[in-house]
Design a protein around this motif. Structure first.
Motif, PDB file in Angstrom:
ATOM      1  N   MET A 107       0.854  -1.185   0.000  1.00 52.75           N
ATOM      2  CA  MET A 107       0.000   0.000   0.000  1.00 52.75           C
ATOM      3  C   MET A 107       0.890   1.235   0.000  1.00 52.75           C
ATOM      4  O   MET A 107       1.900   1.302   0.671  1.00 52.75           O
ATOM      5  CB  MET A 107      -0.905  -0.003   1.223  1.00 52.75           C
ATOM      6  CG  MET A 107      -1.997   1.049   1.154  1.00 52.75           C
ATOM      7  SD  MET A 107      -3.116   0.886   2.564  1.00 52.75           S
ATOM      8  CE  MET A 107      -3.842  -0.690   2.192  1.00 52.75           C
ATOM      9  N   PHE A 108       0.515   2.254  -0.780  1.00 50.62           N
ATOM     10  CA  PHE A 108       1.364   3.405  -0.948  1.00 50.62           C
ATOM     11  C   PHE A 108       0.661   4.656  -0.428  1.00 50.62           C
ATOM     12  O   PHE A 108      -0.550   4.715  -0.312  1.00 50.62           O
ATOM     13  CB  PHE A 108       1.726   3.597  -2.431  1.00 50.62           C
ATOM     14  CG  PHE A 108       2.315   2.365  -3.031  1.00 50.62           C
ATOM     15  CD1 PHE A 108       1.547   1.510  -3.793  1.00 50.62           C
ATOM     16  CD2 PHE A 108       3.646   2.046  -2.818  1.00 50.62           C
ATOM     17  CE1 PHE A 108       2.086   0.362  -4.331  1.00 50.62           C
ATOM     18  CE2 PHE A 108       4.180   0.906  -3.359  1.00 50.62           C
ATOM     19  CZ  PHE A 108       3.402   0.067  -4.114  1.00 50.62           C
ATOM     20  N   GLY A 109       1.448   5.682  -0.160  1.00 48.39           N
ATOM     21  CA  GLY A 109       0.901   6.883   0.444  1.00 48.39           C
ATOM     22  C   GLY A 109       0.210   7.810  -0.531  1.00 48.39           C
ATOM     23  O   GLY A 109       0.223   7.628  -1.732  1.00 48.39           O
ATOM     24  N   PHE A 110      -0.368   8.857   0.046  1.00 49.72           N
ATOM     25  CA  PHE A 110      -1.070   9.863  -0.748  1.00 49.72           C
ATOM     26  C   PHE A 110      -0.102  10.537  -1.711  1.00 49.72           C
ATOM     27  O   PHE A 110       1.042  10.806  -1.383  1.00 49.72           O
ATOM     28  CB  PHE A 110      -1.691  10.902   0.187  1.00 49.72           C
ATOM     29  CG  PHE A 110      -2.399  11.997  -0.548  1.00 49.72           C
ATOM     30  CD1 PHE A 110      -3.693  11.828  -0.982  1.00 49.72           C
ATOM     31  CD2 PHE A 110      -1.745  13.192  -0.825  1.00 49.72           C
ATOM     32  CE1 PHE A 110      -4.343  12.840  -1.670  1.00 49.72           C
ATOM     33  CE2 PHE A 110      -2.386  14.196  -1.508  1.00 49.72           C
ATOM     34  CZ  PHE A 110      -3.691  14.026  -1.928  1.00 49.72           C
ATOM     35  N   GLY A 111      -0.573  10.882  -2.893  1.00 48.50           N
ATOM     36  CA  GLY A 111       0.242  11.578  -3.862  1.00 48.50           C
ATOM     37  C   GLY A 111       1.253  10.695  -4.554  1.00 48.50           C
ATOM     38  O   GLY A 111       2.246  11.180  -5.058  1.00 48.50           O
ATOM     39  N   GLN A 112       1.013   9.409  -4.602  1.00 49.24           N
ATOM     40  CA  GLN A 112       1.934   8.477  -5.250  1.00 49.24           C
ATOM     41  C   GLN A 112       2.090   8.810  -6.730  1.00 49.24           C
ATOM     42  O   GLN A 112       1.126   9.169  -7.398  1.00 49.24           O
ATOM     43  CB  GLN A 112       1.411   7.050  -5.094  1.00 49.24           C
ATOM     44  CG  GLN A 112       2.345   5.993  -5.641  1.00 49.24           C
ATOM     45  CD  GLN A 112       3.647   5.980  -4.869  1.00 49.24           C
ATOM     46  OE1 GLN A 112       3.662   5.948  -3.656  1.00 49.24           O
ATOM     47  NE2 GLN A 112       4.749   6.010  -5.585  1.00 49.24           N
ATOM     48  N   SER A 113       3.319   8.719  -7.234  1.00 46.41           N
ATOM     49  CA  SER A 113       3.597   8.968  -8.649  1.00 46.41           C
ATOM     50  C   SER A 113       3.625   7.643  -9.396  1.00 46.41           C
ATOM     51  O   SER A 113       4.380   6.745  -9.028  1.00 46.41           O
ATOM     52  CB  SER A 113       4.935   9.699  -8.802  1.00 46.41           C
ATOM     53  OG  SER A 113       4.877  10.975  -8.197  1.00 46.41           O
ATOM     54  N   ILE A 114       2.821   7.556 -10.439  1.00 46.63           N
ATOM     55  CA  ILE A 114       2.667   6.306 -11.180  1.00 46.63           C
ATOM     56  C   ILE A 114       2.897   6.554 -12.663  1.00 46.63           C
ATOM     57  O   ILE A 114       2.351   7.497 -13.238  1.00 46.63           O
ATOM     58  CB  ILE A 114       1.254   5.711 -10.979  1.00 46.63           C
ATOM     59  CG1 ILE A 114       0.982   5.444  -9.501  1.00 46.63           C
ATOM     60  CG2 ILE A 114       1.087   4.428 -11.781  1.00 46.63           C
ATOM     61  CD1 ILE A 114      -0.449   5.031  -9.231  1.00 46.63           C
ATOM     62  N   GLY A 115       3.700   5.707 -13.287  1.00 43.36           N
ATOM     63  CA  GLY A 115       3.875   5.740 -14.735  1.00 43.36           C
ATOM     64  C   GLY A 115       3.183   4.540 -15.349  1.00 43.36           C
ATOM     65  O   GLY A 115       3.360   3.414 -14.879  1.00 43.36           O
ATOM     66  N   ILE A 116       2.370   4.777 -16.380  1.00 45.11           N
ATOM     67  CA  ILE A 116       1.591   3.701 -16.988  1.00 45.11           C
ATOM     68  C   ILE A 116       1.922   3.574 -18.474  1.00 45.11           C
ATOM     69  O   ILE A 116       1.822   4.542 -19.230  1.00 45.11           O
ATOM     70  CB  ILE A 116       0.071   3.928 -16.824  1.00 45.11           C
ATOM     71  CG1 ILE A 116      -0.303   3.987 -15.344  1.00 45.11           C
ATOM     72  CG2 ILE A 116      -0.718   2.821 -17.513  1.00 45.11           C
ATOM     73  CD1 ILE A 116      -1.783   4.248 -15.088  1.00 45.11           C
TER      74      ILE A 116
END
Length: 340
Positions: free
Chosen positions: A1-10
């Motif tokens: 589980m990751f925190g708020f504002g996580q940066s994700i590349g798709i």
């Protein structure tokens, strides 16, 4: 589980979706397939489980690929798929991650908007877009910020994107709708024409992976497959060999080669000299078919290298680019990364 504002590349691919999370690397790699219940419109399953349903579903369930040729063909299903993957990656309680999604070079504004809208509806706080060749170059470890030409051929499932990159932007680029899926189609057509046998999409893909080639192999390979005979309508066993597949794939391989030659012909002389010295980088799962690098190298006379982790290059580059959005935007004022 990751925190708020996580940066994700798709890497929103026609065949596969890859998700890169900052600090975690590639955390998800699943087929871009969704099984939908016709009666309710709800997603029954997504990803690998849905892929296993292709061609095997009852009447009320349909397994579909919501992306075609690198762009969204079914907006609502793509939204469901993105929402599922984001929730799977981020966990139940994470709200509004920042997402960067790659798109093929040359996509229209309408196609870009479809990606943005689907990502926003899936729960993103901020959306950035990046062209696939740029992301692939970053993922392959190329320093795109230099005033030096680098050529990337990114071959996925739906599109092959070719670009000459310098100072963070694509100087010359093209995108053709000939890639891994099109190779599967040509294999199916060839077997149908030569043996009067129809194959399924998954069988064609297995043939391509195991014995496929676009350049003569040193040793002929064979593979036993099952299909349906068009004359009798009954299942039949069939042995196909790599020479068959070489013949089947000549046309799409030539289309990719012509696109590479076209980009080279339009490249400024100074950058052409750089490419001659540095070589051509190939990325994407489609480039792994035997002999494509050899074919391009033979015809162009330029050294061709397949990048390490070629399948993941675009996703890795998309994730890394989130750390350098400002730099990418400043390097080429004409090629702003859209932000929404």
């Amino acid at each position: 589980m990751f925190g708020f504002g996580q940066s994700i590349g798709i890497d929103l691919g026609t065949a596969t979706v890859l998700v890169h999370v900052k600090g975690k690397g590639i955390v998800l790699r699943e087929p871009s397939v969704v099984a939908i219940d016709r009666n309710t419109g709800e997603a029954v399953s997504v990803g690998e489980e849905a892929r296993r349903m292709l061609g095997r579903t009852p009447g009320n369930i349909v397994a579909i690929r919501p992306l075609k040729d690198g762009v969204i063909s079914d907006y609502s299903v793509t939204e469901k798929m993105l929402k599922y993957f984001i929730k799977k990656v981020c966990g139940k309680f994470v709200i509004a991650p920042t997402i960067m999604v790659c798109v093929p070079s040359g996509v229209t504004e309408v196609e870009k908007k479809a990606v943005i809208d689907a990502s926003m509806q899936a729960g993103a706080k901020k959306i950035y877009l990046i062209e696939e060749p740029i992301a692939a170059a970053i993922g392959a470890g190329i320093d795109i910020s230099k005033a030096c030409g680098s050529m990337v051929v990114d071959m996925g499932g739906g599109t092959t994107d070719i670009a000459v990159i310098s100072l963070g932007g694509a100087v010359v680029s093209t995108s053709i709708k000939v890639a891994g899926n099109k190779f599967d189609e040509y294999i199916i057509k060839y077997i149908k024409r030569k043996y009067n046998v129809i194959l399924g999409d998954r069988t064609a893909e297995e043939i391509k992976i195991n014995i496929g080639c676009v350049f003569p192999r040193m040793q002929k390979l064979e593979m036993d497959v099952r299909g349906r005979h068009l004359g009798t309508g009954l299942p039949v066993n069939l042995t196909v060999n790599s020479d068959d597949i070489l013949e089947a794939l000549q046309e799409p391989a030539m289309q990719i080669l012509e696109a590479v030659m076209s980009v080279l012909e339009r490249t400024p002389p100074e950058l052409s000299a750089d490419i001659s010295d540095r070589g051509i980088y190939m990325t994407g799962g489609g480039c792994l078919i035997y002999g494509l690098d050899k074919l391009i190298q033979k015809r162009t006379g330029i050294n061709v290298m397949i990048a390490e982790e070629s399948v993941s290059c675009v996703a890795l580059g998309t994730g890394k680019a989130l750390d350098n959005v400002d730099m990418l935007q400043k390097l080429d004022a004409r090629r702003k990364i859209p932000k929404y």
